[in-house]
Design a protein around this motif. Structure first.
Motif, PDB file in Angstrom:
ATOM      1  N   UNK A   1     -20.349 -45.779 -58.524  1.00 37.24           N
ATOM      2  CA  UNK A   1     -21.548 -45.986 -57.518  1.00 37.24           C
ATOM      3  C   UNK A   1     -22.348 -44.517 -57.953  1.00 37.24           C
ATOM      4  N   UNK A   2     -23.080 -43.808 -57.599  1.00 36.07           N
ATOM      5  CA  UNK A   2     -23.156 -42.137 -57.808  1.00 36.07           C
ATOM      6  C   UNK A   2     -22.576 -41.592 -57.381  1.00 36.07           C
ATOM      7  N   UNK A   3     -21.756 -41.679 -56.644  1.00 36.34           N
ATOM      8  CA  UNK A   3     -20.481 -40.571 -56.757  1.00 36.34           C
ATOM      9  C   UNK A   3     -19.631 -40.434 -57.372  1.00 36.34           C
ATOM     10  N   UNK A   4     -19.659 -41.942 -58.049  1.00 37.54           N
ATOM     11  CA  UNK A   4     -18.555 -41.620 -59.068  1.00 37.54           C
ATOM     12  C   UNK A   4     -18.963 -41.210 -60.604  1.00 37.54           C
TER      13      UNK A   4
ATOM     14  N   UNK B   1     -18.730 -30.197 -55.875  1.00 40.87           N
ATOM     15  CA  UNK B   1     -17.455 -30.971 -54.418  1.00 40.87           C
ATOM     16  C   UNK B   1     -17.679 -32.385 -54.539  1.00 40.87           C
ATOM     17  N   UNK B   2     -16.217 -32.736 -54.884  1.00 37.16           N
ATOM     18  CA  UNK B   2     -16.372 -34.691 -54.532  1.00 37.16           C
ATOM     19  C   UNK B   2     -15.862 -35.163 -53.348  1.00 37.16           C
ATOM     20  N   UNK B   3     -16.003 -34.790 -51.987  1.00 38.27           N
ATOM     21  CA  UNK B   3     -15.447 -34.596 -50.775  1.00 38.27           C
ATOM     22  C   UNK B   3     -16.373 -35.639 -50.075  1.00 38.27           C
ATOM     23  N   UNK B   4     -15.438 -36.853 -49.844  1.00 44.90           N
ATOM     24  CA  UNK B   4     -16.489 -37.857 -49.226  1.00 44.90           C
ATOM     25  C   UNK B   4     -15.663 -38.323 -47.460  1.00 44.90           C
ATOM     26  N   UNK B   5     -16.330 -39.280 -47.092  1.00 42.42           N
ATOM     27  CA  UNK B   5     -15.161 -39.694 -45.075  1.00 42.42           C
ATOM     28  C   UNK B   5     -15.866 -41.029 -45.289  1.00 42.42           C
ATOM     29  N   UNK B   6     -17.171 -41.950 -45.752  1.00 45.82           N
ATOM     30  CA  UNK B   6     -16.625 -42.861 -45.913  1.00 45.82           C
ATOM     31  C   UNK B   6     -16.171 -44.427 -47.147  1.00 45.82           C
ATOM     32  N   UNK B   7     -16.352 -45.309 -46.158  1.00 45.22           N
ATOM     33  CA  UNK B   7     -15.258 -46.707 -46.733  1.00 45.22           C
ATOM     34  C   UNK B   7     -16.335 -47.035 -48.297  1.00 45.22           C
TER      35      UNK B   7
ATOM     36  N   UNK C   1     -26.331 -34.044 -54.424  1.00 45.32           N
ATOM     37  CA  UNK C   1     -27.134 -34.993 -56.024  1.00 45.32           C
ATOM     38  C   UNK C   1     -25.969 -35.898 -56.144  1.00 45.32           C
ATOM     39  N   UNK C   2     -25.104 -35.891 -55.298  1.00 48.78           N
ATOM     40  CA  UNK C   2     -24.261 -36.809 -55.873  1.00 48.78           C
ATOM     41  C   UNK C   2     -23.644 -37.615 -55.344  1.00 48.78           C
ATOM     42  N   UNK C   3     -24.650 -37.603 -54.096  1.00 51.28           N
ATOM     43  CA  UNK C   3     -24.485 -39.493 -53.494  1.00 51.28           C
ATOM     44  C   UNK C   3     -26.085 -40.431 -54.272  1.00 51.28           C
ATOM     45  N   UNK C   4     -26.854 -39.181 -55.337  1.00 51.49           N
ATOM     46  CA  UNK C   4     -28.213 -39.766 -55.275  1.00 51.49           C
ATOM     47  C   UNK C   4     -28.095 -40.807 -57.020  1.00 51.49           C
ATOM     48  N   UNK C   5     -28.829 -41.641 -57.046  1.00 52.56           N
ATOM     49  CA  UNK C   5     -28.640 -41.783 -58.135  1.00 52.56           C
ATOM     50  C   UNK C   5     -29.635 -41.639 -59.213  1.00 52.56           C
ATOM     51  N   UNK C   6     -30.897 -41.354 -58.284  1.00 47.76           N
ATOM     52  CA  UNK C   6     -32.057 -40.160 -59.343  1.00 47.76           C
ATOM     53  C   UNK C   6     -32.039 -38.686 -58.992  1.00 47.76           C
ATOM     54  N   UNK C   7     -33.001 -37.705 -59.159  1.00 45.46           N
ATOM     55  CA  UNK C   7     -32.972 -36.378 -57.674  1.00 45.46           C
ATOM     56  C   UNK C   7     -33.845 -36.380 -57.296  1.00 45.46           C
ATOM     57  N   UNK C   8     -33.476 -34.646 -57.057  1.00 43.46           N
ATOM     58  CA  UNK C   8     -34.583 -34.399 -55.696  1.00 43.46           C
ATOM     59  C   UNK C   8     -35.684 -33.608 -56.389  1.00 43.46           C
ATOM     60  N   UNK C   9     -37.182 -33.047 -56.093  1.00 39.99           N
ATOM     61  CA  UNK C   9     -37.708 -32.406 -55.955  1.00 39.99           C
ATOM     62  C   UNK C   9     -36.856 -30.738 -55.051  1.00 39.99           C
ATOM     63  N   UNK C  10     -36.861 -30.184 -55.335  1.00 43.32           N
ATOM     64  CA  UNK C  10     -36.263 -28.770 -55.373  1.00 43.32           C
ATOM     65  C   UNK C  10     -36.421 -27.844 -55.816  1.00 43.32           C
TER      66      UNK C  10
END
Length: 923
Positions: free
Chosen positions: A689-692, A709-715, A834-843
């Motif tokens: 997944x994106x986080x991986x 940062x690699x932290x996460x809270x969900x299953x 960004x660690x959660x997103x499979x594409x990108x962000x307009x920053x």
């Protein structure tokens, strides 16, 4: 000082009438402006100014500017005398004649005190004043801290003998919006007055005779049926919408939601979104949302239930689809997609096919990202003619002119962005494309540009090593390589060049090229900095191709090839609607995301494709891009300053939940409708997944080049297993677009942007709008600090609280503006998202006092933090709120716009204006 403007046409080129303070009307006479300006110069420079040729020519020039602005922005042939005087004052300020402007202001104030201003009571013979009072009373009903009296008093000033119904409605709107800077809630009053005008316009058109209806009097279901019949007759709406069970659908209409708009949002819809015939709008807000919802549900099994579900989401502002979807859903040409990415091959036939494709894609509101890297560079050999190539730049000039020529049906300019990799031999000329000096045949003033930067280049910048530029006809595989494979091949080509096996190449110092890239970004706002390797190494679809560029707004990262034009279908969750003071409402967020993903997936099948390469690509991979907006508003609700560790943590946890729910929703659709065709072999199919995928980037980077940062809270493990077993309906599912326009509609801050200013004027294609931070005003009212002096202080200090002594420290921190915040906080928050997103962000990034060192540190920091792309660089040097009245600044309805927020200063303007109308293609 050249003021950027989206409008170049004249709204009125005929004679004007001037409404005087006593209600009388006289012809417009420009010589009176010249006389007033001359008197002002005399007051400052003395009698000698009367015979000065310099002053004579200056007065003539300023008078012409006033008249041109007046004609450009007026919407009726009658204008009030004070609005002309406001424009004279503004013109002096823009010309930096500050002392003369002050003399003119004092002159006006003295004469205002001397006059006995007695409002002219309207003559019942030509104004139904009783109805005016009813309309205004309805407009202020239920809104805190507003009343009808000031609106009516201002309206009386603008009424004249013979005023038409349309001009009277406009006069009421103009009267209310002058009060916005003193009380932000008058924005809602102004919107309701515009709504009354729209109702009259629509009902009159549908009935064929004058009709009016108050909000409570309107029969919305009956109106919707009449509206739909007429829209189908005009071939504006798909006839299939008439086959819905209309009784069931119209019963779901929520008329009270018409009252939820602020003026900017409703005016934007009025000007650019609502269906019209010969300029007459006949689509009301809830009809608009229902038309869009029905269009998106047209192929559902239970069309009515889904249409109601979609309508509920849109009309509540919890989620909004992108502008092309809003424009075209339910119409006879449902081009609903936002962004198209193409690759241009190194052949004339491919290059000119690219121009044609750009035109066809832009025609129906698509934003374009073109990968030009394969085109051979300047000096490269052309075998067919035994000549030398002129390089990529002349072809980019034609692409620029194509974007200008195809203006998306007059709704907004065509918009494109050209991408070039940093090793291309023409990269240095590419950097100069947006300069205002030099050979204009080698400039692209209307097209965006972006650098596609491999990691190898940044490593050499940090090592202060050399960098070699090549022509792609001699190094063709570099275009398709990334990560360590690119680095190995690139070094091999350098060795080949040293042996004399490559003819066209040039060595430069990497730091010097990097410095020039940042210098051009500083001076022209282009090319943007985007990173090739993170986009590819973390792409779920790396088994099926290569990401060669991003899109117009740098948030889309999809594969392109000669056979496939990447398409993305966008929408944004309004985060402000999903938080409470207690935190994120995850249950509501999950419901919103699930419905939103279904809507975006429907776009792919319903879509009207203008070229076959886009259709085949979209149906095969089915990418969508769900993003967020209203991030800053959510922070206000949570009382979190954007420059804080807590805000960064909220960005992380909020995006984690969005990511989880989006992936789960696409997996649900895969179970219901089937997985996308190219699923096998994707990262999804391997349970990555994106986080991986963040680990894949870390593996390719050397040493400490990645700080994330690699932290996460969900299953996440359960979701991985589900995706592997069930599959995904969509190859890509997340992207954070700028949302410049749809945020205006929803009345929240755009995308993930920080607060620009607490008081400013927002300029877009609908005009200029006074914007005051309502969250701040509520806090100041609660502490007894909101008054005229505070308004004056906010103007004087450019919407910043920092130097206003009586503002408490906690409010200064909470309401710190973009240029008061260290952009590293923005990068930190973006890195967590960004660690959660499979594409990108307009920053967008902001610098208060730019310097080479600051730019270098900021953009290398972004690279180390694992960002895939960056968007505009904005700097305070190009911005200011003028220290003049903000009265009369809102919207196209206003005859005289006053305070544009961001202006271009010669060749050193930094990026585009906030909400630049040219940057809305994704929205």
């Amino acid at each position: 000082m050249a003021v950027s403007s989206a409008r170049t046409d004249l709204a009125h080129d005929g004679p004007f009438r001037v409404v005087r303070r006593d209600g009388s009307v006289s012809p417009f006479d420009a010589t009176k402006i010249s006389v007033a300006l001359t008197k002002a110069f005399l007051a400052v420079e003395g009698d000698a100014a009367a015979t000065s040729s310099r002053i004579h020519h200056l007065v003539a020039e300023l008078t012409a500017r006033v008249e041109t602005s007046l004609r450009r922005h007026a919407t009726t042939d009658a204008v009030h005398i004070e609005q002309i005087q406001d424009l004279v004052e503004l013109t002096l300020m823009r010309g930096e004649h500050h002392k003369v402007a002050r003399a003119y202001v004092l002159y006006r104030e003295e004469h205002a005190k001397a006059r006995d201003i007695t409002p002219v009571e309207p003559d019942p013979a030509y104004v139904d004043w009783a109805r005016v009072e009813r309309v205004v009373a309805e407009a202020v009903a239920g809104i805190e801290d507003v009343s009808a009296a000031p609106v009516l008093a201002e309206a009386k000033r603008n009424i004249y003998d013979g005023i038409g119904a349309g001009e009277l409605a406009t006069a009421l709107i103009m009267s209310a919006r002058t009060l916005v800077e003193q009380e932000p809630n008058f924005s809602y009053v102004t919107a309701r007055l515009l709504l009354d005008k729209l109702r009259g316009e629509a009902l009159t058109y549908l009935a064929g005779e004058p009709r009016q209806a108050g909000h409570r009097e309107l029969d919305y279901p009956g109106y919707f049926r009449a509206y739909l019949r007429r829209a189908i007759e005009l071939d504006l709406v798909d006839r299939e919408l008439a086959t819905f069970d209309l009784d069931r659908v119209v019963a779901a209409i929520r008329p009270e939601r018409d009252l939820d708009f602020g003026f900017l949002g409703l005016q934007t819809l009025y000007d650019r979104y609502f269906l019209h015939h010969d300029g007459t709008r006949f689509e009301l807000p809830q009809a608009f949302f229902l038309r869009v919802a029905m269009g998106l549900a047209i192929r559902e099994d239970d069309r009515e239930a889904r249409a109601i579900e979609f309508y509920e989401l849109l009309s509540s502002f919890r989620f909004m689809t992108s502008t092309p979807t809003l424009f075209n859903s339910g119409t006879t040409r449902p081009q609903l997609s936002s962004c198209f990415l193409t690759t241009v091959d190194d052949e004339l036939s491919s290059i000119f096919q690219a121009y044609k494709n750009n035109a066809l894609l832009a025609k129906y509101s698509g934003g374009l990202g073109n990968d030009w890297t394969p085109v051979r560079g300047l000096g490269a050999h052309i075998k067919g003619t035994n000549g030398q190539s002129q390089g990529v730049v002349p072809f980019l000039k034609i692409a620029n002119d194509t974007a200008v020529a195809v203006n998306q049906g007059g709704k907004r300019k065509g918009a494109a962005c050209a991408y070039l990799e940093t090793w291309h031999i023409d990269v240095e000329e590419f950097l100069d494309l947006r300069k205002n000096t030099g050979d204009d045949r080698r400039r692209t003033h209307d097209m965006n540009t972006a650098n596609w930067v491999p990691d190898e280049f940044l490593r050499r910048v940090e090592a202060d090593a050399d960098w070699t530029l090549f022509s792609p006809d001699e190094t063709p595989d570099l275009h398709d390589l990334y990560g360590t494979a690119f680095s190995d091949a690139y070094r091999a080509y350098e060795t080949a060049a040293d042996r004399g096996e490559i003819k066209v190449f040039r060595r430069v110092r990497a730091v010097e090229l990097w410095r020039r890239m940042l210098t051009m970004l500083f001076e022209t706002g282009h090319p943007w900095i985007t990173f090739k390797d993170p986009c590819n190494l973390r792409s779920p679809q790396q088994h099926a191709g290569v990401v060669h560029s991003s899109n117009l707004c740098t948030e889309i990262t999809l594969n392109t090839s000669l056979d496939e034009v990447a398409v993305c279908n966008l929408g944004s969750v309004n985060l402000a609607q999903h938080v409470t003071p207690a935190g994120l409402d995850t249950e509501q967020l999950e419901r919103t995301v699930k419905t939103a993903v279904r809507m975006l997936d429907n776009v792919i099948d319903i879509n009207f494709y203008t070229i076959p390469e886009a259709r085949s690509s979209n149906l095969r991979h089915r990418p969508v891009g769900l993003g967020i907006m209203g991030f800053q508003d959510a922070l206000f609700a949570l009382r979190l300053p954007i420059a804080s560790a807590e805000a960064v943590e909220f960005a992380d946890r909020g995006m984690e939940h969005v990511s989880y729910y989006v992936i789960a929703a696409s997996a649900d659709l895969a179970a219901e409708r089937g997985r996308y065709a190219s699923f096998e072999g994707s990262l999804w199919s391997r349970g990555i997944l994106p986080i991986d995928s963040l680990r894949l980037l870390a593996d390719a980077r050397e040493g400490d080049a990645l700080d994330v940062d690699y932290s996460s809270t969900l299953d996440w493990e359960a979701l991985r297993a589900r995706v592997r077993a069930t599959g995904m309906r969509n190859s890509n599912v997340m992207a954070i677009a700028p949302t410049a326009t749809i945020s205006n509609i929803c009345g929240v801050g755009q995308s993930i942007e920080p607060l620009f200013q607490n008081l400013f004027v927002k300029s877009n294609m609908s005009g200029d709008f006074t914007v005051i931070n309502p969250h701040l005003v509520r806090d100041l009212k609660a502490r007894g600090l909101w008054d005229e002096v505070m308004v004056s202080d906010l103007k004087y200090f450019d919407g910043s609280l920092g130097r206003i002594d009586r503002i408490p420290a906690d409010l200064k921190a909470l309401y710190a503006t973009a240029f008061e915040v260290d952009s590293r906080w923005l990068v930190d928050a973006a890195s967590r998202r960004q660690k959660w997103i499979d594409q990108a962000q307009s920053l967008n990034l902001y610098l208060d006092a730019p310097s080479g060192r600051k730019l270098d540190e900021l953009y290398r920091y972004a690279w180390h933090k694992g960002l895939k792309t960056t968007y505009y660089l904005r700097a305070r040097a190009a911005t200011s709120v003028e220290k003049s009245t903000l009265r009369g600044t809102d919207g196209k309805l206003n005859a005289v716009p006053t305070v544009p927020v961001l202006e271009t200063i010669g060749d050193t303007a930094l990026a585009c204006r906030i909400d630049d109308p040219d940057c809305e293609a994704c929205q």
